[in-house]
Motif scaffolding. Structure first.
Motif, mmCIF file in Angstrom:
data_model
loop_
_atom_site.group_PDB
_atom_site.id
_atom_site.type_symbol
_atom_site.label_atom_id
_atom_site.label_comp_id
_atom_site.label_asym_id
_atom_site.label_seq_id
_atom_site.Cartn_x
_atom_site.Cartn_y
_atom_site.Cartn_z
ATOM 1 N N TYR A 1 83.935 -19.052 -33.642
ATOM 2 C CA TYR A 1 83.770 -20.238 -32.792
ATOM 3 C C TYR A 1 83.104 -19.910 -31.459
ATOM 4 C CZ TYR A 1 86.194 -23.485 -35.870
ATOM 5 O OH TYR A 1 86.527 -24.302 -36.933
ATOM 6 N N ASN A 2 83.238 -18.689 -31.015
ATOM 7 C CA ASN A 2 82.558 -18.286 -29.778
ATOM 8 C C ASN A 2 81.039 -18.391 -29.895
ATOM 9 O OD1 ASN A 2 84.845 -17.732 -28.276
ATOM 10 N ND2 ASN A 2 84.840 -15.538 -28.718
ATOM 11 N N ASN A 3 80.538 -18.430 -31.113
ATOM 12 C CA ASN A 3 79.089 -18.526 -31.320
ATOM 13 C C ASN A 3 78.557 -19.942 -31.139
ATOM 14 O OD1 ASN A 3 78.620 -15.778 -31.981
ATOM 15 N ND2 ASN A 3 79.411 -16.128 -34.043
ATOM 16 N N TYR A 4 79.459 -20.931 -31.126
ATOM 17 C CA TYR A 4 79.037 -22.319 -30.968
ATOM 18 C C TYR A 4 78.993 -22.681 -29.493
ATOM 19 C CZ TYR A 4 79.544 -23.112 -35.995
ATOM 20 O OH TYR A 4 79.393 -23.058 -37.357
ATOM 21 N N GLU A 5 78.132 -23.616 -29.151
ATOM 22 C CA GLU A 5 78.056 -24.050 -27.768
ATOM 23 C C GLU A 5 77.711 -25.531 -27.679
ATOM 24 O OE1 GLU A 5 73.613 -23.157 -26.140
ATOM 25 O OE2 GLU A 5 74.910 -21.382 -26.341
ATOM 26 N N MET A 6 78.077 -26.107 -26.543
ATOM 27 C CA MET A 6 77.711 -27.481 -26.202
ATOM 28 C C MET A 6 77.222 -27.468 -24.761
ATOM 29 S SD MET A 6 78.430 -29.404 -28.915
ATOM 30 C CE MET A 6 78.538 -31.068 -28.290
ATOM 31 N N ILE A 7 76.226 -28.275 -24.457
ATOM 32 C CA ILE A 7 75.595 -28.368 -23.132
ATOM 33 C C ILE A 7 75.336 -26.990 -22.533
ATOM 34 C CG2 ILE A 7 76.455 -30.687 -22.656
ATOM 35 C CD1 ILE A 7 78.572 -29.416 -20.782
ATOM 36 N N GLY A 8 74.979 -26.027 -23.383
ATOM 37 C CA GLY A 8 74.656 -24.689 -22.917
ATOM 38 C C GLY A 8 75.849 -23.830 -22.585
ATOM 39 N N VAL A 9 77.068 -24.309 -22.890
ATOM 40 C CA VAL A 9 78.296 -23.568 -22.593
ATOM 41 C C VAL A 9 78.975 -23.199 -23.906
ATOM 42 C CG1 VAL A 9 80.553 -23.641 -21.464
ATOM 43 C CG2 VAL A 9 78.584 -24.773 -20.397
ATOM 44 N N LYS A 10 79.369 -21.951 -24.023
ATOM 45 C CA LYS A 10 80.011 -21.471 -25.242
ATOM 46 C C LYS A 10 81.394 -22.102 -25.428
ATOM 47 C CE LYS A 10 77.021 -18.202 -26.613
ATOM 48 N NZ LYS A 10 76.383 -18.191 -27.955
ATOM 49 N N VAL A 11 81.733 -22.385 -26.667
ATOM 50 C CA VAL A 11 83.090 -22.793 -27.002
ATOM 51 C C VAL A 11 84.018 -21.596 -26.768
ATOM 52 C CG1 VAL A 11 84.608 -23.485 -28.904
ATOM 53 C CG2 VAL A 11 82.336 -24.517 -28.668
ATOM 54 N N ASN A 12 85.206 -21.862 -26.261
ATOM 55 C CA ASN A 12 86.198 -20.813 -26.020
ATOM 56 C C ASN A 12 87.053 -20.645 -27.269
ATOM 57 O OD1 ASN A 12 88.406 -19.248 -25.246
ATOM 58 N ND2 ASN A 12 88.488 -20.096 -23.186
ATOM 59 N N GLY A 13 86.751 -19.630 -28.062
ATOM 60 C CA GLY A 13 87.454 -19.424 -29.317
ATOM 61 C C GLY A 13 88.922 -19.105 -29.144
ATOM 62 N N GLU A 14 89.292 -18.490 -28.036
ATOM 63 C CA GLU A 14 90.701 -18.195 -27.754
ATOM 64 C C GLU A 14 91.453 -19.484 -27.444
ATOM 65 O OE1 GLU A 14 92.548 -15.557 -27.885
ATOM 66 O OE2 GLU A 14 91.153 -13.867 -28.033
ATOM 67 N N LEU A 15 90.887 -20.295 -26.567
ATOM 68 C CA LEU A 15 91.525 -21.547 -26.160
ATOM 69 C C LEU A 15 91.728 -22.474 -27.353
ATOM 70 C CD1 LEU A 15 92.439 -23.582 -23.938
ATOM 71 C CD2 LEU A 15 90.030 -24.231 -23.715
ATOM 72 N N THR A 16 90.782 -22.505 -28.261
ATOM 73 C CA THR A 16 90.798 -23.470 -29.364
ATOM 74 C C THR A 16 91.331 -22.894 -30.676
ATOM 75 O OG1 THR A 16 88.474 -22.912 -29.865
ATOM 76 C CG2 THR A 16 88.860 -24.762 -28.377
ATOM 77 N N LEU A 17 91.872 -21.680 -30.643
ATOM 78 C CA LEU A 17 92.254 -20.985 -31.877
ATOM 79 C C LEU A 17 93.225 -21.796 -32.728
ATOM 80 C CD1 LEU A 17 92.288 -18.548 -33.760
ATOM 81 C CD2 LEU A 17 94.057 -17.531 -32.292
ATOM 82 N N MET A 18 94.306 -22.295 -32.146
ATOM 83 C CA MET A 18 95.308 -23.021 -32.932
ATOM 84 C C MET A 18 94.698 -24.212 -33.653
ATOM 85 S SD MET A 18 98.631 -23.151 -30.438
ATOM 86 C CE MET A 18 97.733 -24.255 -29.340
ATOM 87 N N GLU A 19 93.919 -24.991 -32.924
ATOM 88 C CA GLU A 19 93.333 -26.182 -33.519
ATOM 89 C C GLU A 19 92.281 -25.830 -34.561
ATOM 90 O OE1 GLU A 19 94.538 -29.065 -33.062
ATOM 91 O OE2 GLU A 19 95.844 -28.609 -31.358
ATOM 92 N N ASN A 20 91.557 -24.755 -34.335
ATOM 93 C CA ASN A 20 90.566 -24.331 -35.323
ATOM 94 C C ASN A 20 91.232 -23.858 -36.609
ATOM 95 O OD1 ASN A 20 88.557 -24.905 -33.451
ATOM 96 N ND2 ASN A 20 88.462 -22.809 -32.681
ATOM 97 N N ILE A 21 92.333 -23.130 -36.478
ATOM 98 C CA ILE A 21 93.089 -22.724 -37.669
ATOM 99 C C ILE A 21 93.549 -23.962 -38.438
ATOM 100 C CG2 ILE A 21 95.256 -21.682 -38.453
ATOM 101 C CD1 ILE A 21 94.958 -19.616 -36.219
ATOM 102 N N ALA A 22 94.023 -24.977 -37.705
ATOM 103 C CA ALA A 22 94.511 -26.196 -38.353
ATOM 104 C C ALA A 22 93.378 -26.962 -39.033
ATOM 105 C CB ALA A 22 95.214 -27.080 -37.326
#
Length: 713
Positions: A603-624
């Motif tokens: 998920y760290n490879n994805y970005e929006m408005i030139g800002v990388k997604v925070n894979g640590e912050l979003t880990l729980m929801e991404n797993i779900a």
């Protein structure tokens, strides 16, 4: 087509995991039911006509599905610039999003907010009917409380005359403190009576994470104002400067001169940056190994050496407990170091601003405007809602359960509840199959995981018994000396008294914390329960006229997402009883962490408005999300048509538009990935997606098989 939406409000970290944006707690616009139906059903019909749903023949080839998948209803089958092979989210939603124009009052649009606007409109009609009525309603009835509170909200002359009046004695106790001891006493009494929290003394009575059948006192972290992520973020310092201007303006409205306010703002900033440097990040706050720190009263005294802890606990009315849970020990140590006489004035200024900020929207017109302007700047909104909408929202926010009772009477469908219960049962069965096929789990651990599924409580619609706080909350009209601010303080007192009444009792797991008019779904790890309020059981998430595949991609994906939270990086640390209890072997935990890290990196490879997604912050929801997609595709199997319907419906449900500022807010604070990423990242890691569409290595959606991620595959 303009959709008016309310920017999501900053929310405290809670134990509930929400499918929709967990910061969303207010209505999202002035859309109408007819506009939703028009957009949704027109799109659905056109998808079917144009072949988005695939062919009915079981013998369709991948090429057939590819050729007929997700055609723009206005394209007449012609090629569009956006290819589903490169960006499935944009291709599915391009027609819908072309109709969404964020108005000046908007920060965000999505279906959660759009349906919330429908519910809000229905509640507005209730307010109008009651407010215009000449009836004299029985004291304590829903109608009496709504009528009298709405009068308090709308009478700006009364609000201006009242000012901060009901708060003044409490504010004076802070401003007049001549020592750290007096300052802490003032904060403790404020917290004990109303729940105000700024630097120290904040607490919450919640289920004990180790013994979820009992309640415990959690000592909360300090109020970090705009938030650690904004205070320390590289891309957010512009917002930080604007927030400091807001602090100064609020202090001047309070009565300080410009020079005094500037000096106080500087001292507040110094404390804020110091506190944030020692504060856990948002993702860390979900980790019970970091936040479940047991202290005795003596242990608290050793932690807070600069104050009289027994005196503080007595003022908070939580003395005499066997244990206290400190949620952020590092921050507590920092706060203790700041509680010294040379910081007294800065501390008083800090707490003064927190109280002003917490009550600004209920105060006079000047405070309301400052608060509203700051929120709008933070979210990229260029025009306020207007008085009527603001007033109605305040009324609904302060009487949530009274409105909930009326909503259920008028809008809940028992038939839809029964149908969704069937989908839930099927998803729980499939998850057992998914768990059993995990070769990295031992048989013993699989049994424990399945036991968690078997004991999972399901709440749909509304509570059998309405919360006691609804009856406890009484409204005093202006004619009897009431005001908006005085009634707000009563509401805060009710919350405190309700919490204190639970200490020493066993947890009633049948209680609801979520109102039936909420457009969302949740998993609560402390009760091992999934919750689906009445209001989410409607299109586009669920529609009795939809195909099985579409409903699996809609409400089914949401249900599976919530079930997956029982086994995400936080939920997996709780057992079937809701107790924090690591039931995995060391080898399994190591493998789980390895897979989790691959999800973070992905998920760290994805970005929006030139800002990388925070894979640590979003880990729980991404797993779900990943687990949910595995579950619904496993249920569907090799039915290409149903898979196509499910993928298309899920993607359609996550359509959204945001201002740049609000997207920045989400990227910094939301535990969910941006909606576009939630779609494309999940589908690119889903094998079934490749099986029905011709996705090749040169396509934007392609991810090599060995790089596809997920815990539950």
């Amino acid at each position: 087509m303009k959709k008016r939406v309310l920017a999501l409000l900053l929310a405290a970290i809670m134990t509930l995991q929400l499918t929709g944006c967990n910061t969303e707690d207010a209505d999202a616009g002035q859309g109408t039911q007819s506009s939703i139906k028009d957009m949704f059903y027109d799109a659905k019909e056109n998808r079917a006509e144009d072949g988005m749903a695939g062919h009915e023949d079981a013998g369709d080839t991948t090429a057939d599905i590819q050729d007929n998948a997700v055609i723009d209803e206005e394209s007449d089958g012609e090629d569009t610039e956006i290819r589903y092979q490169d960006d499935y989210y944009e291709f599915v939603n391009q027609n819908l999003l072309s109709k969404i124009e964020l108005a000046a009052t908007d920060a965000h649009w999505d279906w959660f907010g759009e349906l919330n606007a429908v519910v809000s409109s229905e509640m507005d009609e209730i307010i109008d009917t009651i407010a215009d009525s000449k009836n004299v309603y029985k004291k304590g009835s829903c109608e009496q409380k709504i009528k009298d509170l709405y009068e308090c909200v709308t009478d700006m002359e009364n609000r201006d005359e009242t000012g901060l009046g009901p708060l003044k004695p409490h504010m004076d106790s802070i401003r007049n403190a001549s020592s750290i001891d007096e300052y802490v006493d003032a904060l403790a009494h404020l917290s004990g009576e109303f729940g105000f929290s700024s630097i120290i003394g904040g607490y919450s009575i919640m289920q004990d994470k180790v013994d979820s059948g009992a309640y415990a006192v959690y000592m909360l972290y300090a109020d970090t104002l705009i938030g650690k992520e904004y205070v320390e973020g590289e891309n957010t310092q512009e917002y930080m400067e604007l927030y400091l201007d807001y602090i100064s303006d609020m202090l001047m409205e309070f009565g300080m001169t410009a020079d005094e306010a500037a000096k106080s703002t500087d001292s507040i900033e110094g404390l804020l940056r110091d506190i944030c440097a020692s504060t856990l990040s948002t993702e860390q706050l979900y980790d019970p190994s970091l936040t479940y720190n047991v202290y005795t009263e003596q242990g608290l005294q050793e932690l807070y050496t600069n104050i009289d802890v027994p005196r503080m606990l007595s003022a908070l009315r939580v003395d005499g407990q066997d244990k206290y849970i400190v949620m952020d020990v590092g921050q507590a140590m920092k706060i203790n170091s700041l509680l010294v006489e040379e910081n007294l004035q800065a501390l008083k200024d800090y707490s003064t601003f927190v109280m002003l900020n917490d009550t600004a929207e209920y105060a006079n017109a000047n405070y309301v405007k400052l608060w509203d302007d700051m929120r709008n700047v933070l979210y990229g909104i260029t025009e306020s809602w207007g008085d009527e909408k603001t007033w109605k929202n305040l009324t609904k926010d302060l009487l949530p359960w009274d409105f909930g009772m009326i909503y259920v009477e008028r809008h809940f469908s028992a038939a839809d509840k029964e149908a969704v219960e069937g989908i839930i049962e099927r998803i729980l069965e499939e998850y057992e199959t998914i768990i059993n096929r995990q070769d990295w789990m031992s048989d013993e651990t699989k049994k424990k995981a399945i036991r968690k599924l078997e004991t999972m409580q399901v709440k749909i619609g509304y509570p059998d018994r309405w919360p006691a706080a609804r009856d406890m909350m009484q409204v005093t009209p202006i004619s009897e000396g009431g005001s908006l601010l005085s009634n707000v303080l009563v509401s805060m007192q009710v919350s405190i008294e309700d919490s204190l009444s639970k200490l020493g009792t066993r947890v009633d797991r049948s209680e609801w914390d979520v109102t039936p008019q909420t457009i969302n779904a949740m998993y609560d790890p402390l009760n091992n329960e999934i919750i689906f309020p009445a209001a989410i059981l409607q299109a586009p998430f669920y529609d009795s006229d939809n195909s099985y595949g579409a409903n699996l991609g809609g409400i089914g994906f949401i249900i599976a997402h919530e079930v997956s939270h029982a086994f995400d990086s936080s939920g997996a640390l709780y057992d079937e009883y809701g107790n924090y209890n690591v039931w995995w072997t060391e080898e399994e935990l190591a493998e789980y962490r390895r897979m989790s890290q691959s999800i973070v990196d992905y998920y760290n490879n994805y970005e929006m408005i030139g800002v990388k997604v925070n894979g640590e912050l979003t880990l729980m929801e991404n797993i779900a999300d990943l687990g949910a997609m595995t579950c619904i595709t496993s249920i569907i199997g090799d039915d290409a048509r149903a898979l196509d319907e499910a993928f298309g419906q899920m993607t359609y449900n996550w359509a959204s538009e945001d201002t740049v500022s609000f997207m920045m807010y989400l990227l910094n604070t939301d535990t969910h990935s941006p909606n576009k990423v939630r779609v494309n990242a999940v589908l690119s890691s889903c094998d079934a997606f490749y099986e029905i569409y011709d996705i090749r290595e040169t396509d934007g959606m392609y991810v090599a098989p060995e790089e596809r991620v997920g815990i539950w595959k």
